[in-house]
Scaffold this active site. Structure first.
Site, PDB file in Angstrom:
ATOM      1  N   GLU A  88       0.896  -1.181   0.000  1.00  0.00           N
ATOM      2  CA  GLU A  88       0.000   0.000   0.000  1.00  0.00           C
ATOM      3  C   GLU A  88       0.918   1.211   0.000  1.00  0.00           C
ATOM      4  OE1 GLU A  88      -3.560  -2.364   0.655  1.00  0.00           O
ATOM      5  OE2 GLU A  88      -3.041  -0.426  -0.250  1.00  0.00           O
TER       6      GLU A  88
ATOM      7  N   CYS B 180      -3.000   8.740   3.115  1.00  0.00           N
ATOM      8  CA  CYS B 180      -2.584   8.367   1.745  1.00  0.00           C
ATOM      9  C   CYS B 180      -3.716   8.567   0.749  1.00  0.00           C
ATOM     10  CB  CYS B 180      -2.149   6.914   1.729  1.00  0.00           C
ATOM     11  SG  CYS B 180      -3.492   5.816   2.211  1.00  0.00           S
TER      12      CYS B 180
ATOM     13  N   GLU C 293      -6.027  -5.790  -0.413  1.00  0.00           N
ATOM     14  CA  GLU C 293      -6.358  -6.415   0.862  1.00  0.00           C
ATOM     15  C   GLU C 293      -7.742  -5.945   1.262  1.00  0.00           C
ATOM     16  OE1 GLU C 293      -3.421  -6.979   3.885  1.00  0.00           O
ATOM     17  OE2 GLU C 293      -1.744  -6.630   2.487  1.00  0.00           O
TER      18      GLU C 293
HETATM   19  N1  LIG Z   1      -1.532   3.205   0.322  1.00  0.00           N
HETATM   20  C1  LIG Z   1      -1.804   3.235   1.617  1.00  0.00           C
HETATM   21  O1  LIG Z   1      -2.746   2.582   2.122  1.00  0.00           O
HETATM   22  C2  LIG Z   1      -0.939   4.082   2.516  1.00  0.00           C
HETATM   23  C3  LIG Z   1      -1.343   4.239   3.841  1.00  0.00           C
HETATM   24  C4  LIG Z   1      -0.559   5.055   4.680  1.00  0.00           C
HETATM   25  C5  LIG Z   1       0.603   5.673   4.208  1.00  0.00           C
HETATM   26  N2  LIG Z   1       0.960   5.479   2.939  1.00  0.00           N
HETATM   27  C6  LIG Z   1       2.153   6.148   2.422  1.00  0.00           C
HETATM   28  O2  LIG Z   1       3.204   6.100   3.404  1.00  0.00           O
HETATM   29  C7  LIG Z   1       4.003   7.292   3.312  1.00  0.00           C
HETATM   30  C8  LIG Z   1       4.115   7.928   4.674  1.00  0.00           C
HETATM   31  O3  LIG Z   1       4.531   6.944   5.621  1.00  0.00           O
HETATM   32  P1  LIG Z   1       6.081   6.823   6.018  1.00  0.00           P
HETATM   33  O4  LIG Z   1       6.764   8.151   5.907  1.00  0.00           O
HETATM   34  O5  LIG Z   1       6.169   6.076   7.297  1.00  0.00           O
HETATM   35  O6  LIG Z   1       6.644   5.896   4.847  1.00  0.00           O
HETATM   36  P2  LIG Z   1       8.136   5.357   4.728  1.00  0.00           P
HETATM   37  O7  LIG Z   1       8.170   4.606   3.467  1.00  0.00           O
HETATM   38  O8  LIG Z   1       9.126   6.432   4.962  1.00  0.00           O
HETATM   39  O9  LIG Z   1       8.305   4.325   5.972  1.00  0.00           O
HETATM   40  C9  LIG Z   1       7.374   3.313   6.166  1.00  0.00           C
HETATM   41  C10 LIG Z   1       8.024   2.222   6.995  1.00  0.00           C
HETATM   42  O10 LIG Z   1       9.025   1.600   6.217  1.00  0.00           O
HETATM   43  C11 LIG Z   1      10.221   1.497   6.965  1.00  0.00           C
HETATM   44  N3  LIG Z   1      11.328   1.491   5.997  1.00  0.00           N
HETATM   45  C12 LIG Z   1      11.885   2.556   5.382  1.00  0.00           C
HETATM   46  N4  LIG Z   1      12.834   2.153   4.505  1.00  0.00           N
HETATM   47  C13 LIG Z   1      12.865   0.773   4.570  1.00  0.00           C
HETATM   48  C14 LIG Z   1      13.645  -0.242   3.942  1.00  0.00           C
HETATM   49  N5  LIG Z   1      14.584   0.063   3.032  1.00  0.00           N
HETATM   50  N6  LIG Z   1      13.430  -1.547   4.278  1.00  0.00           N
HETATM   51  C15 LIG Z   1      12.477  -1.867   5.189  1.00  0.00           C
HETATM   52  N7  LIG Z   1      11.723  -0.953   5.845  1.00  0.00           N
HETATM   53  C16 LIG Z   1      11.910   0.360   5.524  1.00  0.00           C
HETATM   54  C17 LIG Z   1      10.173   2.683   7.900  1.00  0.00           C
HETATM   55  O11 LIG Z   1      11.021   2.494   9.012  1.00  0.00           O
HETATM   56  C18 LIG Z   1       8.702   2.694   8.277  1.00  0.00           C
HETATM   57  O12 LIG Z   1       8.442   1.776   9.303  1.00  0.00           O
HETATM   58  C19 LIG Z   1       3.284   8.189   2.313  1.00  0.00           C
HETATM   59  O13 LIG Z   1       3.883   8.072   1.042  1.00  0.00           O
HETATM   60  C20 LIG Z   1       1.871   7.619   2.236  1.00  0.00           C
HETATM   61  O14 LIG Z   1       1.246   7.866   0.996  1.00  0.00           O
HETATM   62  C21 LIG Z   1       0.212   4.704   2.054  1.00  0.00           C
HETATM   63  O1  LIG Z   2      -3.330   6.730   5.011  1.00  0.00           O
HETATM   64  C1  LIG Z   2      -3.881   5.800   4.417  1.00  0.00           C
HETATM   65  C2  LIG Z   2      -5.055   5.162   4.889  1.00  0.00           C
HETATM   66  C3  LIG Z   2      -5.298   3.861   4.639  1.00  0.00           C
HETATM   67  C4  LIG Z   2      -6.514   3.295   5.133  1.00  0.00           C
HETATM   68  C5  LIG Z   2      -6.722   1.942   5.159  1.00  0.00           C
HETATM   69  O2  LIG Z   2      -5.787   1.061   4.800  1.00  0.00           O
HETATM   70  C6  LIG Z   2      -7.996   1.363   5.625  1.00  0.00           C
HETATM   71  O3  LIG Z   2      -8.977   2.121   5.860  1.00  0.00           O
HETATM   72  O4  LIG Z   2      -8.052   0.118   5.742  1.00  0.00           O
END
Ligand SMILES: NC(=O)c1ccc[n+]([C@@H]2O[C@H](COP(=O)([O-])OP(=O)(O)OC[C@H]3O[C@@H](n4cnc5c(N)ncnc54)[C@H](O)[C@@H]3O)[C@@H](O)[C@H]2O)c1
Ligand SMILES: O=C/C=C/C=C(\O)C(=O)O
Length: 484
Positions: A252, A286, A465
């Protein structure tokens, strides 16, 4: 000083190698997090493997479901503990955490405990070439030990959205919370012990990504699959790590979501909906809207209305009376978001509202607060329209035709979510069928039926999922053919 420990094989484990955990609303240090190293990852994988071979691996699906319902009930019994932990970690408004984050933490266990008991597998009877017959049927077996790598924006919700189905399907999980938000994943370890989930089934390792627990987990040969929520570029790194051993991934990822408002929309509902999708959780969702396209006849009226809504959001801490928007997660993220505010200014945007930092006093004076911000007048090539900002900001542009709106919305590398506002259902269904995303909301946003497929297309993810779709990732499906 509070210590956030790793949770390995049913025990809370300190490592002595610690990093600070800060409250984003005050920037005060609220605890020390014990970073897990390769040795802790190896121990957790061994414990997870042992659990699969022990009581947990032999447990019936009905008993597993009972335990997951007990986990949900214990989260609800300790609701305030989870609420305070999540608020301290994120600084988000208490009302948001109590209505979204914590309730979903429990719901994510209940829904999959019920689904896994009631979803059948396929079976076929066939005539065989020798004039006889044969029967085939499918068996679902657990994937094994699943690595769960989590983001910081909805810590408990997004972690349990993965842990719930993983455990329901009989896997064991090793969770790596974001380094920004260690609290609720750690607290869940207490819940697992309290309800009797066998040790080694749910484990938590703290740390960072590269060169730390995140990378050690994703590269470990004893990990059978990885489910990750986070930035697209992080997904690329994890996919590379998972390639060795051909481990399956469920991603995600990031988004640059469009909101499309047609002139025939219910105006007040559209304004309210876009306000939520642009500014809720300080824009750190997100699924949020950072690109708004409004049909020209109502463009000026809509910009003025969204400006009024944004300026009506009270900026403050979790318990500021009437708070509408909290802080960003960290000083680093605040610097990133303000960098985009500056780029928009430099590129000649019309700053409808915001564009800077509010002045808060007292304990909030050093929190990571920014103003909710709206821009107009930029070309579609500008950075604030191409790149995910993940802050309380959006750009509004006019469109004339349905074709133009669809083309604008699709003009992005991402494909996560869209929110469409119109009173014409034919328009709604036509647009929904042509927007290249995983999730399209019509006259709504972030309305969630947990049985439905959830995930992103293009650079926003791999896989879906939710409901039965989670079973596709968290199990292996074996076909058994019997010659009769
Ligand atoms: N699509 C979705 O459902 C969804 C939901 C929430 C957040 N997001 C996305 O997440 C981002 C914000 O969250 P963030 O800043 O925590 O993301 P991030 O990618 O910086 O970090 C996410 C997690 O990955 C870990 N991580 C970082 N590099 C890694 C590596 N090389 N190997 C293994 N683990 C690693 C980090 O420690 C953290 O726990 C935004 O881009 C947002 O769009 C997407
Ligand atoms: O920031 C992203 C939010 C994701 C939300 C879900 O994955 C959910 O509602 O199950």
């Amino acid at each position: 000083m509070k210590q956030f420990l790793n949770f390995i094989n049913g025990e809370f484990v300190a490592t002595g190698k610690t990093f600070e955990n800060r409250n984003p609303a005050t920037n005060q240090v609220i605890g020390l997090v014990h970073e897990a190293g390769q040795a802790e990852v190896d121990a957790a994988v061994a414990a997870a493997r042992a659990a699969l071979k022990g009581e947990w691996g032999r447990m019936s699906v009905v008993r597993r479901a009972e335990l997951l319902h007990a986990v949900a009930d214990e989260i609800n019994r300790r609701f305030d503990d989870f609420l305070e932990a999540e608020i301290a970690d994120t600084g988000k408004p208490r009302s948001l955490a109590s209505h979204v984050d914590i309730p979903r933490g429990a719901a994510n266990f209940k829904i999959f405990a019920d689904i896994v008991k009631n979803v059948p597998t396929e079976s076929f009877q066939m005539a065989t070439p020798d004039g006889g017959t044969a029967l085939s049927y499918a068996l679902r077996t657990p994937l094994g030990v699943v690595g769960v790598i989590c983001p910081w924006n909805l810590p408990l919700l997004l972690m349990t959205w993965k842990v719930g189905p993983a455990l329901a399907c009989g896997n064991t999980v090793i969770v790596k919370p974001s380094e920004e938000t260690p609290a609720t994943a750690t607290l869940l370890g207490e819940v697992m012990n309290a309800v009797g989930v066998p040790k080694g089934v749910y484990q938590v390792l703290h740390g960072f990504g590269p060169g730390s627990a995140g990378e050690f987990i994703t590269r470990h040969p004893g990990i059978n699959g990885i489910t990750f929520t986070g930035e697209t570029r992080t997904g690329e790194a994890i996919m590379a790590a998972a390639a060795k051993g051909v481990r399956p991934v469920s991603f995600e990822l990031g988004g640059k979501n469009a909101g499309i408002v047609f002139a025939d929309a219910d105006f007040e509902k559209a304004v309210a909906g876009i306000t939520r999708s642009a500014f809720e959780n300080c824009g750190q969702v997100c699924l949020g809207t950072e690109r708004v396209y409004v049909q020209r006849p109502i463009f000026e009226k809509f910009v003025a209305a969204l400006k009024e809504k944004a300026e009506g959001l009270k900026i403050g801490g979790p318990d500021t009376p009437g708070v509408g928007i909290g802080p960003l997660i960290s000083a680093e993220h605040k610097k990133k978001v303000l960098g985009y505010y500056e780029r928009a200014r430099a590129e000649g945007a019309t700053i409808v509202t915001g564009g800077g930092e509010p002045q808060l006093d007292g304990e909030l004076a050093h929190g990571h607060f920014v103003q909710p911000t709206i821009w107009t007048g930029l070309p579609e090539t500008s950075a604030v329209i191409r790149e995910e900002i993940f802050g309380p900001c959006c750009h509004i542009a006019p469109f004339d035709t349905e074709e133009e709106a669809i083309a604008l919305a699709n003009d992005t590398d991402y494909g996560l979510a869209t929110t469409v506002w119109t009173s014409n259902l034919e328009t709604a269904h036509r647009v929904a069928a042509r927007i290249d995303v995983g999730l399209c909301w019509i006259n709504s946003w972030f309305l969630r039926d947990l049985r439905t497929a959830f995930g992103g297309a293009k650079a926003s993810g791999i896989g879906r999922e939710g409901g039965v779709h989670s079973l596709e990732f968290y199990t292996e499906l074996r076909n058994v053919m019997v010659k009769l």
